[in-house]
Design an enzyme around this catalytic site. Sequence first.
Site, PDB file in Angstrom:
ATOM      1  N   ILE A 152       0.839  -1.204   0.000  1.00  0.00           N
ATOM      2  CA  ILE A 152       0.000   0.000   0.000  1.00  0.00           C
ATOM      3  C   ILE A 152       0.873   1.253   0.000  1.00  0.00           C
ATOM      4  CG2 ILE A 152      -1.555   1.397   1.442  1.00  0.00           C
ATOM      5  CD1 ILE A 152      -3.006  -1.139   2.164  1.00  0.00           C
ATOM      6  N   CYS A 385      35.013   6.750  14.972  1.00  0.00           N
ATOM      7  CA  CYS A 385      34.020   7.517  15.729  1.00  0.00           C
ATOM      8  C   CYS A 385      33.957   7.008  17.168  1.00  0.00           C
ATOM      9  CB  CYS A 385      32.676   7.493  15.017  1.00  0.00           C
ATOM     10  SG  CYS A 385      31.688   8.930  15.456  1.00  0.00           S
ATOM     11  N   HIS A 511      33.892   9.460   9.994  1.00  0.00           N
ATOM     12  CA  HIS A 511      33.602   8.154   9.384  1.00  0.00           C
ATOM     13  C   HIS A 511      34.284   8.031   8.017  1.00  0.00           C
ATOM     14  CE1 HIS A 511      30.593   6.616  12.217  1.00  0.00           C
ATOM     15  NE2 HIS A 511      30.335   7.894  12.429  1.00  0.00           N
ATOM     16  N   GLU A 513      34.775   5.505   6.341  1.00  0.00           N
ATOM     17  CA  GLU A 513      34.176   4.450   5.507  1.00  0.00           C
ATOM     18  C   GLU A 513      33.208   4.985   4.454  1.00  0.00           C
ATOM     19  OE1 GLU A 513      33.498   5.009   8.667  1.00  0.00           O
ATOM     20  OE2 GLU A 513      31.499   4.390   9.274  1.00  0.00           O
TER      21      GLU A 513
HETATM   22  N1  GLN Z   1      28.013   7.772  20.369  1.00  0.00           N
HETATM   23  C1  GLN Z   1      29.122   8.565  19.993  1.00  0.00           C
HETATM   24  C2  GLN Z   1      28.722  10.016  19.794  1.00  0.00           C
HETATM   25  O1  GLN Z   1      27.581  10.318  19.649  1.00  0.00           O
HETATM   26  C3  GLN Z   1      29.771   8.031  18.736  1.00  0.00           C
HETATM   27  C4  GLN Z   1      28.892   8.125  17.519  1.00  0.00           C
HETATM   28  C5  GLN Z   1      29.377   7.271  16.381  1.00  0.00           C
HETATM   29  O2  GLN Z   1      30.193   6.386  16.560  1.00  0.00           O
HETATM   30  N2  GLN Z   1      28.828   7.477  15.192  1.00  0.00           N
HETATM   31  O3  GLN Z   1      29.577  10.886  19.790  1.00  0.00           O
END
Ligand code: GLN
Length: 536
Positions: A152, A385, A511, A513
Amino acid sequence: MSHPTKYIFVTGGVVSSLGKGLAAASLGTLLEHRGLDVVIQKFDPYLNVDPGTMSPYQHGEVYVLADGAETDLDLGHYERFTQCECSKLNNLTSGQVFESVIKKERRGDYLGKTVQFIPHCTDEIKERIKEVTERTKGDVIITEIGGTTGDIEGHLFLEALRQFSLEVGRDNVCFIHVTLLPYIAAAGEIKTKPTQQSVAKLREIGVQPDIIVCRTEHDLDEDNRAKIAMFCNVEAKNVVAFRDVAHTIYECPLDLRRDKLDRLVSDRLGLESETPDLEQWRHFVDRVINPTFELTIAVVGKYTELQDAYKSIYESLVHAGAAHDARINVKRIDASQLAEEGPATLLRDIDGILIPGGFGDRGIEGKITAAKFARENNIPYFGICLGMQIATIEFARHVCELKKANSTEFDQATQHPVISLQAEQEGLEDMGATMRLGASDSTVLPGTKAHELYGSEVITERHRHRYEFNPNYREQMEAAGLTISSVSATTGLVEIVEISDHPFYIGAQFHPEFQSRPNHPHPLFSGFVKASLKQG
Ligand code: GLN
Protein backbone atom coordinates in the site's frame (compact mmCIF):
# COMPACT_ATOMS: atom_id res chain seq x y z
CA MET A 1 7.89 19.69 -20.54
CA SER A 2 10.77 18.57 -22.68
CA HIS A 3 14.11 17.97 -21.06
CA PRO A 4 17.36 16.40 -22.17
CA THR A 5 17.60 14.39 -18.94
CA LYS A 6 16.39 10.80 -19.19
CA TYR A 7 14.80 8.91 -16.34
CA ILE A 8 15.09 5.33 -15.19
CA PHE A 9 12.75 4.08 -12.49
CA VAL A 10 13.68 0.85 -10.78
CA THR A 11 10.85 -0.93 -8.98
CA GLY A 12 10.92 -4.30 -7.26
CA GLY A 13 8.51 -7.17 -7.06
CA VAL A 14 7.84 -10.55 -5.43
CA VAL A 15 10.02 -10.17 -2.32
CA SER A 16 12.19 -7.60 -0.60
CA SER A 17 15.97 -7.90 -0.30
CA LEU A 18 16.19 -8.63 -4.00
CA GLY A 19 19.30 -6.58 -4.54
CA LYS A 20 17.32 -3.82 -6.22
CA GLY A 21 19.74 -1.23 -4.85
CA LEU A 22 22.65 -3.17 -6.29
CA ALA A 23 20.84 -3.50 -9.61
CA ALA A 24 20.31 0.27 -9.72
CA ALA A 25 23.90 0.96 -8.66
CA SER A 26 25.30 -1.56 -11.16
CA LEU A 27 23.27 -0.05 -13.96
CA GLY A 28 24.77 3.26 -12.87
CA THR A 29 28.26 1.77 -13.19
CA LEU A 30 27.54 0.49 -16.68
CA LEU A 31 25.95 3.71 -17.93
CA GLU A 32 28.81 5.75 -16.50
CA HIS A 33 31.25 3.49 -18.33
CA ARG A 34 29.27 4.29 -21.48
CA GLY A 35 30.31 7.90 -20.97
CA LEU A 36 27.06 9.14 -19.44
CA ASP A 37 26.66 11.45 -16.49
CA VAL A 38 24.65 9.43 -13.98
CA VAL A 39 22.69 10.54 -10.92
CA ILE A 40 21.12 7.94 -8.62
CA GLN A 41 18.51 8.47 -5.94
CA LYS A 42 16.19 6.49 -3.72
CA PHE A 43 12.53 6.93 -2.85
CA ASP A 44 11.61 5.15 0.36
CA PRO A 45 7.91 4.71 1.08
CA TYR A 46 8.26 4.48 4.88
CA LEU A 47 7.01 7.26 7.15
CA ASN A 48 10.28 8.09 8.90
CA VAL A 49 11.54 11.43 7.62
CA ASP A 50 14.97 9.84 7.31
CA PRO A 51 16.55 6.64 8.63
CA GLY A 52 18.70 8.66 11.10
CA THR A 53 16.70 7.56 14.12
CA MET A 54 16.07 3.99 12.97
CA SER A 55 17.74 1.04 14.70
CA PRO A 56 20.34 -0.92 12.73
CA TYR A 57 18.12 -3.94 13.39
CA GLN A 58 15.43 -2.27 11.29
CA HIS A 59 17.47 -0.67 8.66
CA GLY A 60 21.13 -1.60 8.68
CA GLU A 61 23.64 1.18 8.49
CA VAL A 62 22.72 4.85 8.23
CA TYR A 63 24.75 6.20 5.35
CA VAL A 64 25.87 9.80 5.83
CA LEU A 65 26.28 12.09 2.85
CA ALA A 66 28.72 14.97 2.49
CA ASP A 67 25.92 17.47 3.18
CA GLY A 68 25.08 15.67 6.42
CA ALA A 69 21.93 13.88 5.26
CA GLU A 70 21.36 10.59 7.06
CA THR A 71 20.21 8.24 4.37
CA ASP A 72 19.42 4.70 3.34
CA LEU A 73 22.39 2.39 2.93
CA ASP A 74 21.60 1.97 -0.77
CA LEU A 75 23.01 5.45 -1.26
CA GLY A 76 26.30 3.95 -0.14
CA HIS A 77 26.08 1.52 -3.05
CA TYR A 78 25.31 4.40 -5.40
CA GLU A 79 28.35 6.39 -4.28
CA ARG A 80 30.62 3.34 -4.36
CA PHE A 81 29.45 2.11 -7.75
CA THR A 82 29.40 5.48 -9.50
CA GLN A 83 30.99 8.92 -9.32
CA CYS A 84 27.65 10.41 -8.29
CA GLU A 85 27.99 12.44 -5.10
CA CYS A 86 24.58 12.31 -3.50
CA SER A 87 22.92 15.10 -1.53
CA LYS A 88 19.91 15.16 0.76
CA LEU A 89 17.76 15.56 -2.34
CA ASN A 90 18.68 12.02 -3.39
CA ASN A 91 16.69 10.25 -0.67
CA LEU A 92 12.98 11.04 -0.49
CA THR A 93 10.73 9.28 2.03
CA SER A 94 6.96 9.32 2.48
CA GLY A 95 7.72 11.02 5.80
CA GLN A 96 9.28 13.95 3.92
CA VAL A 97 6.44 14.06 1.41
CA PHE A 98 3.77 14.23 4.11
CA GLU A 99 5.76 16.60 6.30
CA SER A 100 6.07 19.03 3.44
CA VAL A 101 2.42 18.75 2.37
CA ILE A 102 1.17 19.25 5.91
CA LYS A 103 3.43 22.26 6.45
CA LYS A 104 2.09 23.79 3.25
CA GLU A 105 -1.47 23.07 4.33
CA ARG A 106 -0.89 24.78 7.69
CA ARG A 107 0.64 27.78 5.91
CA GLY A 108 -2.44 28.06 3.75
CA ASP A 109 -0.52 27.40 0.54
CA TYR A 110 -3.35 25.28 -0.86
CA LEU A 111 -5.77 28.22 -0.76
CA GLY A 112 -8.63 26.38 0.90
CA LYS A 113 -8.55 23.33 -1.35
CA THR A 114 -9.08 19.83 0.01
CA VAL A 115 -5.57 18.43 0.36
CA GLN A 116 -5.32 14.96 -1.18
CA PHE A 117 -2.90 12.17 -1.97
CA ILE A 118 -3.47 12.96 -5.63
CA PRO A 119 -2.48 15.59 -6.70
CA HIS A 120 -0.81 17.14 -3.66
CA CYS A 121 1.39 14.28 -2.47
CA THR A 122 2.14 13.03 -5.97
CA ASP A 123 3.06 16.60 -6.97
CA GLU A 124 5.50 16.69 -4.11
CA ILE A 125 7.21 13.56 -5.44
CA LYS A 126 7.32 14.85 -9.01
CA GLU A 127 8.70 18.16 -7.77
CA ARG A 128 11.59 16.34 -6.16
CA ILE A 129 12.51 14.64 -9.42
CA LYS A 130 12.38 17.98 -11.18
CA GLU A 131 14.51 19.60 -8.48
CA VAL A 132 17.15 16.88 -8.78
CA THR A 133 17.06 17.34 -12.56
CA GLU A 134 17.62 21.09 -12.22
CA ARG A 135 20.38 20.76 -9.65
CA THR A 136 22.36 17.94 -11.21
CA LYS A 137 21.74 18.25 -14.94
CA GLY A 138 22.76 14.59 -15.30
CA ASP A 139 22.25 12.72 -18.58
CA VAL A 140 20.37 10.05 -16.70
CA ILE A 141 18.66 10.00 -13.32
CA ILE A 142 18.15 6.54 -11.91
CA THR A 143 15.51 6.39 -9.18
CA GLU A 144 15.11 3.28 -7.11
CA ILE A 145 11.75 2.86 -5.41
CA GLY A 146 12.07 1.07 -2.08
CA GLY A 147 9.64 -1.63 -0.99
CA THR A 148 7.78 -4.22 -3.02
CA THR A 149 5.19 -3.56 -5.71
CA GLY A 150 1.77 -4.22 -4.26
CA ASP A 151 2.56 -2.64 -0.88
CA ILE A 152 0.00 0.00 0.00
CA GLU A 153 2.67 2.49 1.01
CA GLY A 154 4.49 2.33 -2.31
CA HIS A 155 1.39 3.09 -4.36
CA LEU A 156 1.73 6.85 -4.10
CA PHE A 157 5.22 6.82 -5.54
CA LEU A 158 4.26 4.57 -8.44
CA GLU A 159 1.30 6.79 -9.24
CA ALA A 160 3.58 9.83 -9.18
CA LEU A 161 6.00 8.12 -11.57
CA ARG A 162 3.20 7.16 -13.92
CA GLN A 163 2.09 10.81 -14.07
CA PHE A 164 5.68 11.97 -14.42
CA SER A 165 6.32 9.67 -17.37
CA LEU A 166 3.39 11.23 -19.20
CA GLU A 167 4.59 14.74 -18.43
CA VAL A 168 8.15 14.27 -19.67
CA GLY A 169 7.16 11.94 -22.51
CA ARG A 170 7.18 8.18 -22.31
CA ASP A 171 10.29 8.04 -24.55
CA ASN A 172 12.30 9.79 -21.89
CA VAL A 173 11.47 7.23 -19.25
CA CYS A 174 12.54 3.63 -18.79
CA PHE A 175 10.77 1.52 -16.20
CA ILE A 176 12.81 -1.41 -14.95
CA HIS A 177 11.14 -3.99 -12.74
CA VAL A 178 13.41 -6.26 -10.68
CA THR A 179 11.82 -9.57 -9.69
CA LEU A 180 12.73 -12.95 -8.28
CA LEU A 181 12.59 -16.23 -10.16
CA PRO A 182 12.29 -18.83 -7.42
CA TYR A 183 13.82 -22.22 -8.11
CA ILE A 184 11.72 -25.17 -6.96
CA ALA A 185 14.27 -27.87 -6.30
CA ALA A 186 11.74 -30.75 -6.19
CA ALA A 187 10.55 -29.85 -9.69
CA GLY A 188 14.00 -28.77 -10.85
CA GLU A 189 12.39 -25.67 -12.31
CA ILE A 190 12.53 -21.91 -12.26
CA LYS A 191 9.11 -20.37 -11.67
CA THR A 192 7.97 -17.29 -13.55
CA LYS A 193 4.48 -16.88 -12.08
CA PRO A 194 5.42 -14.52 -9.23
CA THR A 195 7.10 -12.28 -11.81
CA GLN A 196 4.01 -12.32 -14.02
CA GLN A 197 1.80 -11.42 -11.07
CA SER A 198 4.01 -8.67 -9.82
CA VAL A 199 4.17 -7.11 -13.27
CA ALA A 200 0.37 -7.43 -13.46
CA LYS A 201 0.22 -5.41 -10.21
CA LEU A 202 2.35 -2.69 -11.77
CA ARG A 203 0.22 -2.61 -14.90
CA GLU A 204 -2.90 -2.25 -12.75
CA ILE A 205 -1.50 1.10 -11.65
CA GLY A 206 -0.77 1.98 -15.26
CA VAL A 207 2.95 1.32 -15.28
CA GLN A 208 4.18 -0.96 -18.04
CA PRO A 209 7.77 -1.97 -17.37
CA ASP A 210 10.15 -1.70 -20.33
CA ILE A 211 12.71 -4.12 -18.95
CA ILE A 212 12.38 -6.96 -16.47
CA VAL A 213 15.47 -7.84 -14.47
CA CYS A 214 15.14 -11.33 -13.04
CA ARG A 215 17.10 -12.29 -9.96
CA THR A 216 17.92 -15.93 -10.32
CA GLU A 217 20.23 -18.55 -8.88
CA HIS A 218 20.22 -20.38 -12.18
CA ASP A 219 20.62 -19.43 -15.79
CA LEU A 220 17.57 -18.08 -17.51
CA ASP A 221 16.84 -20.24 -20.55
CA GLU A 222 15.20 -18.98 -23.72
CA ASP A 223 11.85 -20.67 -22.98
CA ASN A 224 11.47 -18.92 -19.66
CA ARG A 225 12.65 -15.67 -21.16
CA ALA A 226 10.00 -15.92 -23.86
CA LYS A 227 7.35 -16.85 -21.33
CA ILE A 228 8.11 -13.87 -19.11
CA ALA A 229 8.19 -11.62 -22.15
CA MET A 230 4.77 -12.76 -23.33
CA PHE A 231 3.02 -12.53 -19.97
CA CYS A 232 4.68 -9.28 -19.01
CA ASN A 233 4.18 -7.61 -22.37
CA VAL A 234 7.84 -6.87 -23.13
CA GLU A 235 10.20 -8.05 -25.84
CA ALA A 236 12.20 -11.19 -24.98
CA LYS A 237 15.50 -9.31 -25.31
CA ASN A 238 14.26 -6.98 -22.57
CA VAL A 239 14.08 -9.82 -20.07
CA VAL A 240 17.44 -9.71 -18.35
CA ALA A 241 18.97 -12.25 -15.99
CA PHE A 242 20.60 -11.00 -12.81
CA ARG A 243 22.36 -14.05 -11.41
CA ASP A 244 23.64 -14.63 -7.89
CA VAL A 245 27.25 -13.52 -7.97
CA ALA A 246 29.74 -15.96 -6.52
CA HIS A 247 32.25 -13.77 -4.71
CA THR A 248 31.61 -10.08 -4.46
CA ILE A 249 28.89 -7.53 -5.12
CA TYR A 250 31.30 -5.76 -7.48
CA GLU A 251 30.64 -8.57 -9.94
CA CYS A 252 27.05 -7.34 -10.33
CA PRO A 253 27.71 -4.80 -13.09
CA LEU A 254 29.66 -7.47 -14.99
CA ASP A 255 26.79 -9.89 -14.66
CA LEU A 256 24.21 -7.37 -15.86
CA ARG A 257 26.47 -6.58 -18.79
CA ARG A 258 26.11 -10.18 -19.97
CA ASP A 259 22.55 -9.47 -21.09
CA LYS A 260 23.59 -5.92 -22.03
CA LEU A 261 21.21 -4.16 -19.68
CA ASP A 262 23.03 -0.87 -20.30
CA ARG A 263 22.59 -1.20 -24.09
CA LEU A 264 18.91 -1.96 -23.72
CA VAL A 265 18.40 1.08 -21.52
CA SER A 266 20.48 3.28 -23.75
CA ASP A 267 18.54 2.19 -26.84
CA ARG A 268 15.20 2.51 -25.07
CA LEU A 269 15.99 6.10 -24.11
CA GLY A 270 17.61 7.01 -27.40
CA LEU A 271 20.87 7.89 -25.67
CA GLU A 272 24.06 8.24 -27.60
CA SER A 273 26.63 6.25 -25.69
CA GLU A 274 29.67 4.08 -26.18
CA THR A 275 30.33 0.41 -25.52
CA PRO A 276 31.56 0.38 -21.92
CA ASP A 277 35.22 -0.25 -21.25
CA LEU A 278 35.06 -2.23 -18.02
CA GLU A 279 38.72 -3.18 -17.93
CA GLN A 280 39.58 -1.35 -14.70
CA TRP A 281 36.45 -2.54 -12.97
CA ARG A 282 37.22 -6.12 -14.02
CA HIS A 283 40.74 -5.73 -12.77
CA PHE A 284 39.46 -4.60 -9.37
CA VAL A 285 37.04 -7.55 -9.22
CA ASP A 286 39.89 -9.93 -10.09
CA ARG A 287 41.97 -8.58 -7.26
CA VAL A 288 39.05 -9.02 -4.86
CA ILE A 289 38.47 -12.60 -5.99
CA ASN A 290 42.03 -13.87 -6.40
CA PRO A 291 44.35 -12.15 -3.96
CA THR A 292 47.75 -13.47 -2.93
CA PHE A 293 47.55 -12.72 0.78
CA GLU A 294 45.01 -13.28 3.48
CA LEU A 295 44.45 -11.68 6.87
CA THR A 296 41.90 -11.58 9.65
CA ILE A 297 40.48 -8.37 11.02
CA ALA A 298 38.35 -8.42 14.16
CA VAL A 299 35.43 -6.01 14.06
CA VAL A 300 34.35 -5.55 17.66
CA GLY A 301 30.87 -4.07 17.76
CA LYS A 302 27.38 -4.50 19.02
CA TYR A 303 25.56 -5.39 15.82
CA THR A 304 27.98 -8.03 14.65
CA GLU A 305 25.22 -10.52 13.84
CA LEU A 306 23.73 -8.15 11.29
CA GLN A 307 24.89 -8.22 7.71
CA ASP A 308 24.23 -4.54 7.06
CA ALA A 309 24.96 -2.67 10.28
CA TYR A 310 28.57 -1.87 9.36
CA LYS A 311 28.15 -2.16 5.59
CA SER A 312 30.42 0.68 4.51
CA ILE A 313 33.17 -0.50 6.85
CA TYR A 314 33.09 -4.00 5.40
CA GLU A 315 33.16 -2.54 1.89
CA SER A 316 36.05 -0.24 2.77
CA LEU A 317 38.00 -3.28 3.97
CA VAL A 318 37.32 -4.98 0.64
CA HIS A 319 38.63 -1.91 -1.24
CA ALA A 320 41.74 -1.66 0.93
CA GLY A 321 42.29 -5.43 0.74
CA ALA A 322 42.18 -5.34 -3.07
CA ALA A 323 44.72 -2.52 -3.09
CA HIS A 324 47.10 -4.67 -1.03
CA ASP A 325 46.37 -7.89 -2.89
CA ALA A 326 44.80 -9.39 0.23
CA ARG A 327 41.60 -11.18 1.15
CA ILE A 328 40.27 -9.86 4.44
CA ASN A 329 38.45 -12.32 6.60
CA VAL A 330 36.32 -10.31 8.97
CA LYS A 331 35.81 -11.89 12.37
CA ARG A 332 32.79 -10.20 13.87
CA ILE A 333 33.10 -10.13 17.63
CA ASP A 334 30.28 -9.17 19.94
CA ALA A 335 31.67 -6.60 22.37
CA SER A 336 29.55 -7.85 25.29
CA GLN A 337 30.86 -11.37 24.80
CA LEU A 338 34.40 -10.00 24.75
CA ALA A 339 33.74 -8.25 28.07
CA GLU A 340 32.60 -11.55 29.56
CA GLU A 341 35.18 -13.89 28.09
CA GLY A 342 38.21 -11.62 27.87
CA PRO A 343 40.43 -11.11 24.82
CA ALA A 344 42.74 -14.14 25.05
CA THR A 345 40.62 -16.58 23.04
CA LEU A 346 38.41 -14.26 21.04
CA LEU A 347 41.28 -12.11 19.80
CA ARG A 348 43.74 -14.92 19.18
CA ASP A 349 45.24 -15.02 15.66
CA ILE A 350 43.86 -11.62 14.79
CA ASP A 351 45.92 -9.39 12.49
CA GLY A 352 44.10 -6.15 13.24
CA ILE A 353 41.27 -4.82 15.39
CA LEU A 354 38.65 -2.37 14.20
CA ILE A 355 36.05 -0.74 16.42
CA PRO A 356 33.23 0.87 14.46
CA GLY A 357 30.89 3.70 15.40
CA GLY A 358 27.99 3.25 17.75
CA PHE A 359 25.62 4.76 20.25
CA GLY A 360 24.68 3.74 23.79
CA ASP A 361 26.61 1.90 26.46
CA ARG A 362 26.06 -1.76 25.55
CA GLY A 363 29.38 -3.47 24.94
CA ILE A 364 31.51 -0.46 25.88
CA GLU A 365 33.71 -2.28 28.39
CA GLY A 366 34.36 -5.09 25.87
CA LYS A 367 35.48 -2.52 23.32
CA ILE A 368 37.80 -0.92 25.86
CA THR A 369 39.26 -4.37 26.53
CA ALA A 370 39.88 -4.82 22.79
CA ALA A 371 41.57 -1.41 22.49
CA LYS A 372 43.82 -2.17 25.46
CA PHE A 373 44.70 -5.57 24.01
CA ALA A 374 45.63 -3.96 20.68
CA ARG A 375 47.70 -1.22 22.30
CA GLU A 376 49.60 -3.55 24.62
CA ASN A 377 50.22 -6.28 22.07
CA ASN A 378 51.20 -4.05 19.14
CA ILE A 379 48.22 -5.21 17.11
CA PRO A 380 47.06 -2.65 14.53
CA TYR A 381 44.03 -0.77 15.87
CA PHE A 382 41.60 1.35 13.93
CA GLY A 383 38.87 3.13 15.87
CA ILE A 384 36.10 4.85 14.00
CA CYS A 385 34.02 7.52 15.73
CA LEU A 386 32.96 5.63 18.88
CA GLY A 387 36.09 3.51 18.28
CA MET A 388 38.20 6.68 18.57
CA GLN A 389 36.39 7.65 21.76
CA ILE A 390 37.02 4.16 23.14
CA ALA A 391 40.74 4.46 22.36
CA THR A 392 40.78 7.78 24.20
CA ILE A 393 39.00 6.40 27.27
CA GLU A 394 41.28 3.36 27.33
CA PHE A 395 44.40 5.51 27.09
CA ALA A 396 43.16 7.81 29.84
CA ARG A 397 42.34 4.89 32.13
CA HIS A 398 45.39 2.74 31.65
CA VAL A 399 48.18 5.07 30.55
CA CYS A 400 47.22 8.34 32.24
CA GLU A 401 45.89 6.39 35.20
CA LEU A 402 42.61 8.25 35.25
CA LYS A 403 40.95 5.04 36.35
CA LYS A 404 37.38 6.30 36.20
CA ALA A 405 37.75 8.04 32.84
CA ASN A 406 34.69 7.72 30.62
CA SER A 407 32.46 9.43 28.12
CA THR A 408 29.52 11.34 29.56
CA GLU A 409 27.44 9.34 27.08
CA PHE A 410 27.97 6.29 29.30
CA ASP A 411 28.44 7.88 32.71
CA GLN A 412 27.14 11.41 33.14
CA ALA A 413 28.77 11.81 36.52
CA THR A 414 32.15 10.42 35.54
CA GLN A 415 35.09 11.86 37.45
CA HIS A 416 37.09 12.20 34.24
CA PRO A 417 34.90 13.06 31.26
CA VAL A 418 37.60 12.62 28.62
CA ILE A 419 34.84 12.45 26.03
CA SER A 420 31.91 14.79 26.53
CA LEU A 421 29.35 16.97 24.80
CA GLN A 422 30.44 20.39 23.71
CA ALA A 423 29.26 22.89 26.30
CA GLU A 424 26.80 24.59 23.99
CA GLN A 425 25.18 21.27 23.21
CA GLU A 426 24.42 20.55 26.86
CA GLY A 427 20.79 20.80 27.73
CA LEU A 428 19.47 20.11 24.25
CA GLU A 429 17.31 17.05 24.30
CA ASP A 430 15.91 16.80 20.83
CA MET A 431 17.33 13.53 19.43
CA GLY A 432 18.76 14.11 16.02
CA ALA A 433 19.17 17.84 16.48
CA THR A 434 22.47 17.98 18.28
CA MET A 435 24.44 15.70 16.03
CA ARG A 436 27.55 16.92 14.22
CA LEU A 437 26.74 15.74 10.73
CA GLY A 438 28.34 15.74 7.33
CA ALA A 439 31.63 16.73 5.77
CA SER A 440 33.98 19.27 7.26
CA ASP A 441 37.66 20.13 6.89
CA SER A 442 40.37 19.15 9.33
CA THR A 443 44.03 20.02 9.51
CA VAL A 444 46.52 17.19 9.69
CA LEU A 445 49.78 17.71 11.53
CA PRO A 446 52.96 17.02 9.55
CA GLY A 447 55.18 14.34 11.00
CA THR A 448 52.26 12.16 12.12
CA LYS A 449 51.12 8.78 10.82
CA ALA A 450 47.90 10.39 9.63
CA HIS A 451 49.85 12.90 7.58
CA GLU A 452 52.01 10.17 6.10
CA LEU A 453 48.86 8.28 5.03
CA TYR A 454 46.84 11.19 3.70
CA GLY A 455 49.82 12.96 2.20
CA SER A 456 47.94 16.17 2.79
CA GLU A 457 47.50 18.82 5.44
CA VAL A 458 43.82 19.43 4.82
CA ILE A 459 41.31 16.63 4.69
CA THR A 460 37.55 16.54 4.34
CA GLU A 461 35.68 13.82 6.18
CA ARG A 462 32.07 13.04 7.09
CA HIS A 463 30.86 13.10 10.69
CA ARG A 464 27.96 11.70 12.69
CA HIS A 465 28.36 12.09 16.43
CA ARG A 466 27.44 14.19 19.43
CA TYR A 467 30.37 13.69 21.78
CA GLU A 468 33.89 15.04 21.41
CA PHE A 469 37.38 14.62 22.81
CA ASN A 470 37.43 16.91 25.87
CA PRO A 471 40.16 19.53 25.28
CA ASN A 472 40.72 19.89 29.04
CA TYR A 473 42.50 16.53 28.97
CA ARG A 474 44.51 17.17 25.87
CA GLU A 475 47.74 18.28 27.50
CA GLN A 476 47.79 15.41 29.96
CA MET A 477 47.10 12.82 27.28
CA GLU A 478 49.70 14.24 24.92
CA ALA A 479 52.28 14.28 27.68
CA ALA A 480 51.55 10.58 28.23
CA GLY A 481 52.12 9.74 24.56
CA LEU A 482 48.82 10.14 22.74
CA THR A 483 49.36 12.17 19.59
CA ILE A 484 46.59 14.45 18.37
CA SER A 485 47.31 14.29 14.67
CA SER A 486 44.33 16.16 13.28
CA VAL A 487 41.96 18.85 14.48
CA SER A 488 38.93 20.48 12.94
CA ALA A 489 39.94 23.40 10.71
CA THR A 490 37.16 25.58 12.10
CA THR A 491 36.61 24.56 15.72
CA GLY A 492 39.91 22.97 16.72
CA LEU A 493 38.05 19.89 17.97
CA VAL A 494 40.13 16.72 17.97
CA GLU A 495 39.66 14.64 14.82
CA ILE A 496 42.39 11.99 14.91
CA VAL A 497 44.35 10.47 17.79
CA GLU A 498 47.27 8.10 17.31
CA ILE A 499 50.08 6.42 19.15
CA SER A 500 53.37 6.96 17.34
CA ASP A 501 55.42 4.07 18.69
CA HIS A 502 52.85 1.45 17.72
CA PRO A 503 52.64 -0.36 14.36
CA PHE A 504 49.24 1.28 13.75
CA TYR A 505 47.04 2.80 16.39
CA ILE A 506 44.63 5.36 15.00
CA GLY A 507 41.26 6.65 16.11
CA ALA A 508 39.23 8.94 13.86
CA GLN A 509 36.30 10.96 15.17
CA PHE A 510 34.77 10.96 11.67
CA HIS A 511 33.60 8.15 9.38
CA PRO A 512 36.22 7.43 6.72
CA GLU A 513 34.18 4.45 5.51
CA PHE A 514 31.79 6.75 3.65
CA GLN A 515 34.52 7.89 1.27
CA SER A 516 36.22 4.64 0.32
CA ARG A 517 35.69 3.51 -3.27
CA PRO A 518 36.72 0.53 -5.41
CA ASN A 519 40.13 1.38 -6.86
CA HIS A 520 40.33 4.32 -4.41
CA PRO A 521 40.63 2.86 -0.93
CA HIS A 522 40.53 5.33 1.93
CA PRO A 523 44.07 6.15 3.11
CA LEU A 524 43.33 5.22 6.74
CA PHE A 525 41.82 1.86 5.75
CA SER A 526 44.69 1.29 3.38
CA GLY A 527 47.26 2.04 6.10
CA PHE A 528 45.42 -0.16 8.58
CA VAL A 529 45.30 -3.12 6.18
CA LYS A 530 48.94 -2.66 5.23
CA ALA A 531 50.00 -2.65 8.88
CA SER A 532 47.78 -5.67 9.63
CA LEU A 533 49.32 -7.58 6.73
CA LYS A 534 52.71 -7.17 8.34
CA GLN A 535 51.33 -8.93 11.41
CA GLY A 536 50.44 -12.10 9.53
N1 GLN B 1 28.01 7.77 20.37
C1 GLN B 1 29.12 8.56 19.99
C2 GLN B 1 28.72 10.02 19.79
O1 GLN B 1 27.58 10.32 19.65
C3 GLN B 1 29.77 8.03 18.74
C4 GLN B 1 28.89 8.12 17.52
C5 GLN B 1 29.38 7.27 16.38
O2 GLN B 1 30.19 6.39 16.56
N2 GLN B 1 28.83 7.48 15.19
O3 GLN B 1 29.58 10.89 19.79
